[in-house]
Design a protein around this motif. Sequence first.
Motif, PDB file in Angstrom:
ATOM      1  N   ASN A  54     -21.368  62.797 -26.464  1.00 15.62           N
ATOM      2  CA  ASN A  54     -20.166  63.627 -26.462  1.00 15.62           C
ATOM      3  C   ASN A  54     -19.409  63.600 -27.782  1.00 15.62           C
ATOM      4  O   ASN A  54     -18.589  64.482 -28.046  1.00 15.62           O
ATOM      5  CB  ASN A  54     -19.235  63.191 -25.322  1.00 15.62           C
ATOM      6  CG  ASN A  54     -19.487  63.975 -24.047  1.00 15.62           C
ATOM      7  OD1 ASN A  54     -19.842  65.151 -24.099  1.00 15.62           O
ATOM      8  ND2 ASN A  54     -19.326  63.339 -22.906  1.00 15.62           N
ATOM      9  N   ASP A  55     -19.645  62.609 -28.611  1.00 14.26           N
ATOM     10  CA  ASP A  55     -18.940  62.517 -29.893  1.00 14.26           C
ATOM     11  C   ASP A  55     -19.789  62.994 -31.065  1.00 14.26           C
ATOM     12  O   ASP A  55     -19.353  62.933 -32.213  1.00 14.26           O
ATOM     13  CB  ASP A  55     -18.504  61.068 -30.150  1.00 14.26           C
ATOM     14  CG  ASP A  55     -17.498  60.585 -29.125  1.00 14.26           C
ATOM     15  OD1 ASP A  55     -16.683  61.410 -28.670  1.00 14.26           O
ATOM     16  OD2 ASP A  55     -17.537  59.390 -28.768  1.00 14.26           O
ATOM     17  N   SER A  97     -15.814  70.756 -21.108  1.00 10.32           N
ATOM     18  CA  SER A  97     -14.502  70.976 -21.713  1.00 10.32           C
ATOM     19  C   SER A  97     -14.298  70.028 -22.885  1.00 10.32           C
ATOM     20  O   SER A  97     -14.886  68.944 -22.934  1.00 10.32           O
ATOM     21  CB  SER A  97     -13.403  70.742 -20.667  1.00 10.32           C
ATOM     22  OG  SER A  97     -12.118  70.754 -21.251  1.00 10.32           O
ATOM     23  N   ASP A  98     -13.444  70.451 -23.820  1.00  9.23           N
ATOM     24  CA  ASP A  98     -13.002  69.543 -24.875  1.00  9.23           C
ATOM     25  C   ASP A  98     -11.524  69.193 -24.710  1.00  9.23           C
ATOM     26  O   ASP A  98     -10.922  68.577 -25.587  1.00  9.23           O
ATOM     27  CB  ASP A  98     -13.259  70.140 -26.259  1.00  9.23           C
ATOM     28  CG  ASP A  98     -12.525  71.463 -26.482  1.00  9.23           C
ATOM     29  OD1 ASP A  98     -11.735  71.866 -25.602  1.00  9.23           O
ATOM     30  OD2 ASP A  98     -12.750  72.096 -27.530  1.00  9.23           O
ATOM     31  N   SER A 134     -17.049  70.995 -27.591  1.00  9.58           N
ATOM     32  CA  SER A 134     -16.896  71.128 -29.044  1.00  9.58           C
ATOM     33  C   SER A 134     -18.193  70.811 -29.779  1.00  9.58           C
ATOM     34  O   SER A 134     -18.317  71.109 -30.970  1.00  9.58           O
ATOM     35  CB  SER A 134     -15.784  70.195 -29.546  1.00  9.58           C
ATOM     36  OG  SER A 134     -14.528  70.598 -29.049  1.00  9.58           O
ATOM     37  N   ARG A 135     -19.146  70.211 -29.092  1.00  2.67           N
ATOM     38  CA  ARG A 135     -20.411  69.820 -29.718  1.00  2.67           C
ATOM     39  C   ARG A 135     -21.325  71.003 -29.985  1.00  2.67           C
ATOM     40  O   ARG A 135     -22.254  70.901 -30.790  1.00  2.67           O
ATOM     41  CB  ARG A 135     -21.155  68.830 -28.815  1.00  2.67           C
ATOM     42  CG  ARG A 135     -20.432  67.545 -28.547  1.00  2.67           C
ATOM     43  CD  ARG A 135     -21.156  66.727 -27.485  1.00  2.67           C
ATOM     44  NE  ARG A 135     -22.567  66.587 -27.788  1.00  2.67           N
ATOM     45  CZ  ARG A 135     -23.541  67.097 -27.039  1.00  2.67           C
ATOM     46  NH1 ARG A 135     -23.249  67.774 -25.950  1.00  2.67           N
ATOM     47  NH2 ARG A 135     -24.800  66.926 -27.377  1.00  2.67           N
ATOM     48  N   THR A 169     -11.677  72.736 -16.047  1.00  2.00           N
ATOM     49  CA  THR A 169     -10.752  71.604 -16.117  1.00  2.00           C
ATOM     50  C   THR A 169      -9.495  71.849 -15.294  1.00  2.00           C
ATOM     51  O   THR A 169      -8.932  70.911 -14.713  1.00  2.00           O
ATOM     52  CB  THR A 169     -10.361  71.337 -17.583  1.00  2.00           C
ATOM     53  OG1 THR A 169     -11.546  71.274 -18.377  1.00  2.00           O
ATOM     54  CG2 THR A 169      -9.597  70.035 -17.717  1.00  2.00           C
ATOM     55  N   ASP A 170      -9.036  73.099 -15.241  1.00  6.75           N
ATOM     56  CA  ASP A 170      -7.787  73.402 -14.534  1.00  6.75           C
ATOM     57  C   ASP A 170      -8.021  73.601 -13.037  1.00  6.75           C
ATOM     58  O   ASP A 170      -7.540  74.562 -12.433  1.00  6.75           O
ATOM     59  CB  ASP A 170      -7.103  74.626 -15.150  1.00  6.75           C
ATOM     60  CG  ASP A 170      -7.962  75.873 -15.101  1.00  6.75           C
ATOM     61  OD1 ASP A 170      -9.192  75.745 -14.936  1.00  6.75           O
ATOM     62  OD2 ASP A 170      -7.408  76.989 -15.227  1.00  6.75           O
ATOM     63  N   ILE A 171      -8.745  72.678 -12.460  1.00 11.18           N
ATOM     64  CA  ILE A 171      -9.045  72.705 -11.026  1.00 11.18           C
ATOM     65  C   ILE A 171      -8.819  71.311 -10.455  1.00 11.18           C
ATOM     66  O   ILE A 171      -9.219  70.313 -11.059  1.00 11.18           O
ATOM     67  CB  ILE A 171     -10.501  73.153 -10.770  1.00 11.18           C
ATOM     68  CG1 ILE A 171     -10.638  74.667 -10.980  1.00 11.18           C
ATOM     69  CG2 ILE A 171     -10.965  72.775  -9.369  1.00 11.18           C
ATOM     70  CD1 ILE A 171     -12.056  75.192 -10.845  1.00 11.18           C
TER      71      ILE A 171
END
Length: 348
Positions: A54-55, A97-98, A134-135, A169-171
């Motif tokens: 993820n990074d 999501s980021d 973002s990756r 994410t907004d769940i």
Amino acid sequence: MQTFQLLPRKSVLLGITLVAFFVVLFRLYGDVPVEYYRNLSPDEGALPDVQVQNDKPQPGYFKAQPEWDWKVPPRARGWEGYAKSPRNRDVVVLTASDGGGHNSAIPNVLQRVLGDRKNYCDKHGYTNLWLNTSRYDIGAAHRTWSKIPAVAEAFYLYPEAEWVWLIDTDIIIMTPEYDLVEQILSPNAIKRGLMRGTPILDGQLKKNPTNISTPDEFRVEDIDILITQDHQSVNTGSTFFRRTAFTRYLLEIMTDYKMLMGSEHPGAEQDALKHLMLEHPLVRKHVGIYPQRKFNAYVQGGDNMGYRDGDLLVHFAGCWVGGKCQEWFEQFWEKKGHTDKWRPEGSQ
């Protein structure tokens, strides 16, 4: 009596011990929930942990990466399809999501929902996965397109996974007892739950309906994508993808950069899927539409759209328009898992 007395004492004791053993054994199996046997076979447990980068950004355009080339089992490669209830362990709950975008107005939203989804997955034996969007190198396309390579990577990372649930994410998951397999993913659930002969909406054509509907009849074996639509059109904030050749095909054509992904589509990947459903009967054959509240209820709306007690989740779609994201999120966060009467059917 004489026969019994002639038996060796050790044989009698051994017989009593065996009887007691089987009594205890069958009593134990009777106490184990039947769901255990439905979802697990001998030597099966949760899917193994995987190494997620993820990074670390991918080294180039997402379609050139090995993660895009995920595999499909033989049973899922042909046009005949198949119908099968997945094991709980073969359901991946994917948060792609980021932490940015409109959701960043909610304090620590990514960390909070990831922790909550881990608890939900641990409760049912699903696989929880976060991939940092973002990756992905998606060119100049809108950032929401990065959810598509995340779906591909989820299938790549978990080669035994059968379904990937892409969830924004907004769940907030409001009902942690909700069983995805029983209620949504099993052949019986799909057969009884999908909407037949339902108009496929296009919010850009309010005065000119599409006159295109979901099939009146369908084969459960053909259904590879599960989605809902709101008053505008399909919404990809909560979507289920099945590991099949058709799903690979759909992700490929959705991300055609010249025709769809790189074009001006206000709804990004949602518009691409809507376009393909409206233009191609083959796509409509493989995409099943559930009633919206089944797994994509909104904060506001009537009984067809707005969250009601017992619904799986609530989605804060469009909350940024009125600057309500944080207010609504905190309100529902305090009520997740509630069992009291709060928003019953018929409420506004």
